[in-house]
Scaffold this motif. Structure first.
Motif, PDB file in Angstrom:
ATOM      1  N   UNK A   1       0.706   3.690  -4.758  1.00 15.55           N
ATOM      2  CA  UNK A   1      -0.428   3.124  -3.996  1.00 15.55           C
ATOM      3  C   UNK A   1       0.049   1.822  -3.371  1.00 15.55           C
ATOM      4  N   UNK A   2      -0.257   1.605  -2.120  1.00 17.13           N
ATOM      5  CA  UNK A   2      -0.031   0.300  -1.497  1.00 17.13           C
ATOM      6  C   UNK A   2      -1.404  -0.177  -1.051  1.00 17.13           C
ATOM      7  N   UNK A   3      -1.776  -1.375  -1.443  1.00 21.00           N
ATOM      8  CA  UNK A   3      -3.163  -1.776  -1.171  1.00 21.00           C
ATOM      9  C   UNK A   3      -3.329  -3.288  -1.099  1.00 21.00           C
TER      10      UNK A   3
ATOM     11  N   UNK B   1      -9.007   6.555   1.201  1.00 17.84           N
ATOM     12  CA  UNK B   1      -7.607   6.175   0.954  1.00 17.84           C
ATOM     13  C   UNK B   1      -6.751   6.961   1.944  1.00 17.84           C
ATOM     14  N   UNK B   2      -5.849   6.255   2.599  1.00 13.51           N
ATOM     15  CA  UNK B   2      -5.048   6.912   3.629  1.00 13.51           C
ATOM     16  C   UNK B   2      -3.871   7.663   3.008  1.00 13.51           C
ATOM     17  N   UNK B   3      -3.790   8.933   3.308  1.00 23.88           N
ATOM     18  CA  UNK B   3      -2.680   9.762   2.813  1.00 23.88           C
ATOM     19  C   UNK B   3      -1.600   9.912   3.871  1.00 23.88           C
ATOM     20  N   UNK B   4      -1.836   9.345   5.036  1.00 26.67           N
ATOM     21  CA  UNK B   4      -0.861   9.478   6.120  1.00 26.67           C
ATOM     22  C   UNK B   4       0.193   8.384   6.113  1.00 26.67           C
ATOM     23  N   UNK B   5      -0.119   7.264   5.452  1.00 22.63           N
ATOM     24  CA  UNK B   5       0.839   6.145   5.408  1.00 22.63           C
ATOM     25  C   UNK B   5       0.760   5.260   6.641  1.00 22.63           C
ATOM     26  N   UNK B   6      -0.455   5.036   7.141  1.00 23.07           N
ATOM     27  CA  UNK B   6      -0.631   4.228   8.351  1.00 23.07           C
ATOM     28  C   UNK B   6      -0.697   2.737   7.979  1.00 23.07           C
ATOM     29  N   UNK B   7       0.311   1.996   8.427  1.00 23.31           N
ATOM     30  CA  UNK B   7       0.460   0.585   8.023  1.00 23.31           C
ATOM     31  C   UNK B   7      -0.774  -0.244   8.337  1.00 23.31           C
ATOM     32  N   UNK B   8      -1.480   0.129   9.415  1.00 24.06           N
ATOM     33  CA  UNK B   8      -2.605  -0.714   9.808  1.00 24.06           C
ATOM     34  C   UNK B   8      -3.828  -0.589   8.892  1.00 24.06           C
TER      35      UNK B   8
ATOM     36  N   UNK C   1      -6.197   0.809   1.469  1.00 20.79           N
ATOM     37  CA  UNK C   1      -5.303   1.392   0.477  1.00 20.79           C
ATOM     38  C   UNK C   1      -4.666   2.669   1.028  1.00 20.79           C
ATOM     39  N   UNK C   2      -3.414   2.882   0.665  1.00 25.68           N
ATOM     40  CA  UNK C   2      -2.765   4.140   1.041  1.00 25.68           C
ATOM     41  C   UNK C   2      -1.981   4.696  -0.132  1.00 25.68           C
ATOM     42  N   UNK C   3      -1.744   5.980  -0.069  1.00 27.97           N
ATOM     43  CA  UNK C   3      -0.853   6.629  -1.023  1.00 27.97           C
ATOM     44  C   UNK C   3       0.338   7.118  -0.219  1.00 27.97           C
ATOM     45  N   UNK C   4       1.530   6.771  -0.672  1.00 26.42           N
ATOM     46  CA  UNK C   4       2.712   6.992   0.150  1.00 26.42           C
ATOM     47  C   UNK C   4       3.929   7.143  -0.762  1.00 26.42           C
ATOM     48  N   UNK C   5       4.974   7.736  -0.246  1.00 30.93           N
ATOM     49  CA  UNK C   5       6.179   7.957  -1.044  1.00 30.93           C
ATOM     50  C   UNK C   5       7.059   6.704  -1.013  1.00 30.93           C
ATOM     51  N   UNK C   6       7.561   6.300  -2.177  1.00 31.36           N
ATOM     52  CA  UNK C   6       8.404   5.095  -2.234  1.00 31.36           C
ATOM     53  C   UNK C   6       9.856   5.453  -1.936  1.00 31.36           C
TER      54      UNK C   6
END
Ligand SMILES: Nc1nc2c(c(=O)[nH]1)N[C@H]1C(S)=C(S)[C@@H](COP(=O)(O)OP(=O)(O)OC[C@H]3O[C@@H](n4cnc5c(=O)[nH]c(N)nc54)[C@H](O)[C@@H]3O)O[C@H]1N2
Ligand SMILES: Nc1nc2c(c(=O)[nH]1)N[C@H]1C(S)=C(S)[C@@H](COP(=O)(O)OP(=O)(O)OC[C@H]3O[C@@H](n4cnc5c(=O)[nH]c(N)nc54)[C@H](O)[C@@H]3O)O[C@H]1N2
Ligand SMILES: [Mo]
Length: 751
Positions: free
Chosen positions: A670-672, A708-715, A677-682
């Protein structure tokens, strides 16, 4: 339209055209077509320097025939944003847009209509101009201002040099003996088809190359002898410390400073600590930047003594809070080393990496129109109120009228009650993926939901397209003719139509012309596409139009690499800089008089908001940058399968930070922060410094039920707070990263 470029819809042919994707490349494509269908794309294999396309250009076939292309006009049938549409006719689509425009203008005034446009491709005809003209002539609209990429660099260039044209042609890099790649990764960002090629030639000729960046970039790995890691948003401090070393060791070019600049004494007083009691020493800078004092000192000495040297101060470090200060400090350092106006140097001013399309050679017709066939007076246009905007708007008009696009969402939501000049009701979005590309995505989404009407002109079913009430299908550059120019290269290109438009999609120009008819304007332009492209070419020194059409590219021969400010340096008496003092303004009297908080008359280090020293860092201890991604051009190409195969959308995190969070490479995290908040691969790596993470921007927003964004959109995580000159502070963000528990893992979709 049956007259395709080479007149063929049957049989085989190869059409030359130019990829004008928004990376500044303008590369040659040789497109193989069979029975009107693109079957293969090759690129330049001729003499060096080639205009050789990268994987995006060569994957364009998949872009043209992508499953998610919008091929028919559509009308929303579900909730706004849900992406449920029904196919309609062009007549119904344009009639609805025209009716809505009329109704909003009649009810609230024309300023309630916002036209939100950015770039799409870097070419001139199927661009903003025709739509601006159509909406201006039919009653007006509110334009947006603010430059996402290089606003701070442009402001600094205007202050110090009095112009935004501060670049040499890229081929002059071969004359450098030292290149400092400061937040600059040309192997990835292109910005001139041959920028990396020239850096390579320079290196082969013995040029020394150093990288200053929070990441060990591919350019650093390929070209640099040293990587100096630095914390985002602190670059000005390091540049000041370099100035300190040059002053302290009497290594700067006194003659240059005395002849060509003003206000160095005030800068010197600040740098040495006379002004505020704090000498800006390398140790002072080490504490702020994380860059070792010894590296700072060594680099300062190298820059002061190895001549000529190009300080390639990129625009990404400027895309931060108070980024103007970094750019102004870089320009000051370039002057201190006498690297302005000389071959192999660089003036260190910046506007799109200093390379406005087409500049430095004459842009002919384009210069007058900038983007398309002519502007008309816009009755609703009002200059922005801010002092800074008024100042810059005087010098570069498109900089400052209407509403700042970073604040647009806020303005839509708050309107007059919130202190904005207008209650906005309708938006027409073209050439922009507003939802994915603008800061504070959640606010943008709320704003789009709050409007009375949303029209979107798109090629793809993007996250923005999903918010349309009416969706207008626009074609790709393979399906129309246009004219483009090199970035940092004396080069013009002809975009040749290769195939017929797919489905019922139309070109940007065609849509504007037809919409204009529904708005009571019978003839928006009086020439056809081919005539206008030929006219651009004629206005830009192309000698043989037929040959140009066949070859698609024309390189303008310059007798030597173009070096900006050469005349100012050679003969200052007859060639003043276009500033009030006629000199490079290290101190700006105009800035002093404006007294803008955070924008002092000499470059100063100012701690950003959301820095690692901010109390907020206790909750969100990682600085997030959001770089431009190799397999995309902004958000474009994100859905293309061949490109997706190359790399996944990651959050880059240092091994140290990953270890502390028990995160393994490739795991979902999770990055938040408080904004989203997003869920993304590290992607766990040694190539980024501890304390900093990078979520490359441009990934398409894909929210789950909880938002929660699953696309990984930085904005999802960025802020719409503006730097003092109106610049975007995309790279000034605090976040936290957390491993997802095994419970959470079960629900994760992979990208
Ligand atoms: N492949 C590709 N090329 C592109 C684009 C794209 O999307 N994809 N976009 C195009 C466009 S529109 C633009 S405006 C340009 C953008 O070009 P840039 O702004 O130069 O590109 P970025 O990738 O954001 O950043 C370049 C480097 O700056 C570093 N950096 C980030 N923040 C800081 C900082 O605070 N200090 C320092 N020293 N370094 C920092 C990053 O780690 C990265 O290595 O690229 C153009 N070219
Ligand atoms: N977090 C973060 N966000 C950023 C940045 C950042 O560094 N960090 N960088 C910013 C920068 S530098 C920029 S320039 C902006 C760009 O912001 P945008 O211009 O909004 O981004 P694009 O992804 O290029 O979106 C263009 C959209 O227009 C559509 N389109 C419509 N007509 C055409 C056409 O004729 N041709 C093409 N090619 N496309 C068309 C495309 O399909 C695409 O969806 O993003 C900014 N956003
Ligand atoms: Mo940009």
């Amino acid at each position: 339209m049956s007259d395709t470029a080479n007149g063929l819809t049957k049989g085989k042919k190869v059409v030359s055209t130019v990829c004008a994707s928004h990376c500044g490349g303008s590369c040659l494509l040789k497109v193989h077509v069979k029975d009107g269908v693109i079957i293969r794309i090759e690129t330049d294999d001729g003499e060096e320097p080639q205009l050789r396309a990268c994987w995006r250009g060569r994957a364009y076939r998949q872009r043209v025939y992508a499953k998610d292309r919008v091929l028919y006009p559509m009308k929303r049938i579900g909730e706004r944003g849900e992406g449920k549409f029904e196919r309609i006719s062009w007549d119904e689509a344009l009639n609805t847009v025209a009716e809505q425009l009329k109704q909003v203008r009649d009810t609230y005034g024309p300023e309630a209509v916002v036209l939100m446009m950015v770039t799409g491709d870097v070419h001139f005809l199927h661009q903003r101009g025709p739509l601006i003209k159509a909406l201006s002539l039919s009653g007006g609209f509110t334009p947006v201002w603010g430059i996402t990429s290089f606003h701070q660099g442009l402001s600094a260039s205007l202050c110090n040099y009095g112009t935004i044209h501060t670049a040499n042609t890229r081929n002059d890099l071969v004359n450098s003996r030292l290149i400092i790649m400061w937040g600059w990764d040309p192997a990835k960002t292109i910005m001139g088809a041959n920028t990396s090629w020239y850096v390579a030639r320079s290196r082969e000729a013995g040029c020394r190359i150093i990288s200053v960046d929070p990441q060990y970039t591919n350019s650093a790995a390929t070209f640099a002898e040293q990587w100096i890691p630095i914390r985002p948003g602190t670059d000005c401090a390091m540049l000041l410390a370099m100035a300190y070393v040059m002053i302290n060791e009497k290594l700067y070019d006194k003659n240059f400073i005395n002849t060509y600049t003003t206000g160095f004494d005030k800068f010197e007083n600040y740098v040495t600590g006379k002004e505020d009691g704090i000498p800006k020493t390398p140790s002072w800078a080490e504490e702020i930047t994380g860059a070792p004092a010894s590296s700072i000192e060594k680099l300062a000495k190298m820059y002061a003594t190895i001549k000529p040297a190009a300080l390639m101060a990129g625009i990404s470090p400027g895309r931060t809070a108070y980024g103007e200060q970094y750019h102004r400090a870089a320009i000051t350092l370039a002057a201190m080393a006498g690297n302005v106006g000389v071959h192999g140097g660089d003036a260190a001013g910046r506007a799109w990496e200093s390379c406005f399309p087409g500049y430095p050679y004459k842009m002919g017709f384009i210069e007058a129109t900038f983007a398309g066939p002519g502007f008309a007076p816009n009755p609703a246009e009002k200059p922005a109120h801010e002092k800074v905007a008024a100042y810059f708007g005087k010098k570069v008009p498109f900089l400052a009228s209407g509403i700042h696009c970073s604040k647009l969402a806020d303005a839509i939501l708050k309107g007059k009650a919130g202190g904005y000049p207008v209650d906005y009701k309708m938006i027409y979005i073209a050439y922009s993926n507003y939802v994915t590309q603008w800061p504070d995505l959640n606010k943008v989404v709320k704003a789009l939901k709050a409007l009375e009407f949303v029209a979107v002109q798109e090629q793809f079913m993007t996250p923005t397209a999903k918010f349309a009430d009416i969706l207008l299908p626009v074609n790709t550059y393979m399906e129309r003719n246009d004219f483009t120019v090199g970035v940092g290269e004396a080069f013009v290109g002809r975009i040749n139509q290769v195939i017929e438009p797919l489905g019922e999609s139309k070109s940007g120009l065609q849509i504007a012309i037809e919409l204009a008819k529904y708005l009571g304007i019978d003839k928006l332009v009086d020439k056809d596409e081919q005539e206008m492209v030929d006219e651009y070419a004629q206005g830009n020194m192309v000698p043989d139009l037929e040959k140009f059409k066949k070859e698609a590219t024309y390189k303008i021969k310059l007798s030597e690499p173009y070096v900006v400010f050469k005349d100012q340096i050679k003969d200052p008496a007859n060639n003043p800089f276009p500033t009030p003092s006629g000199k490079i303004e290290i101190y700006s009297q105009e800035l002093a008089e404006m007294n803008i908080p955070g924008f002092p008359p000499i470059p100063k280090y100012i701690e950003t908001w959301e820095s690692r020293k901010d109390p907020l860092a206790r909750k969100y201890p990682l600085q997030m940058i959001n770089t431009h991604f190799r397999r995309r051009s902004l958000s474009q190409f994100d859905s293309i399968p061949w490109l997706r195969e190359l790399e996944y959308q990651p959050v880059l995190i240092s091994s140290e930070d990953a270890r502390a969070r028990n995160i393994a490479d490739g795991e979902m995290v999770r990055v938040f922060n408080d904004r989203g908040e997003m869920v993304i691969r590290a992607r766990v790596t040694e190539r980024i410094i501890p304390g900093v993470v990078d979520v490359p921007h441009g990934a398409w927003y894909d929210p789950d039920k909880k938002g929660v964004d699953r696309g990984g959109c930085a904005n999802m995580l960025t802020s719409d707070e503006l730097s003092p000159s109106g610049g975007f502070a995309y790279n000034t963000v605090l976040v936290q990263v957390e491993k997802i528990s095994d419970h959470g893992r079960a629900q994760i979709r992979t990208v």
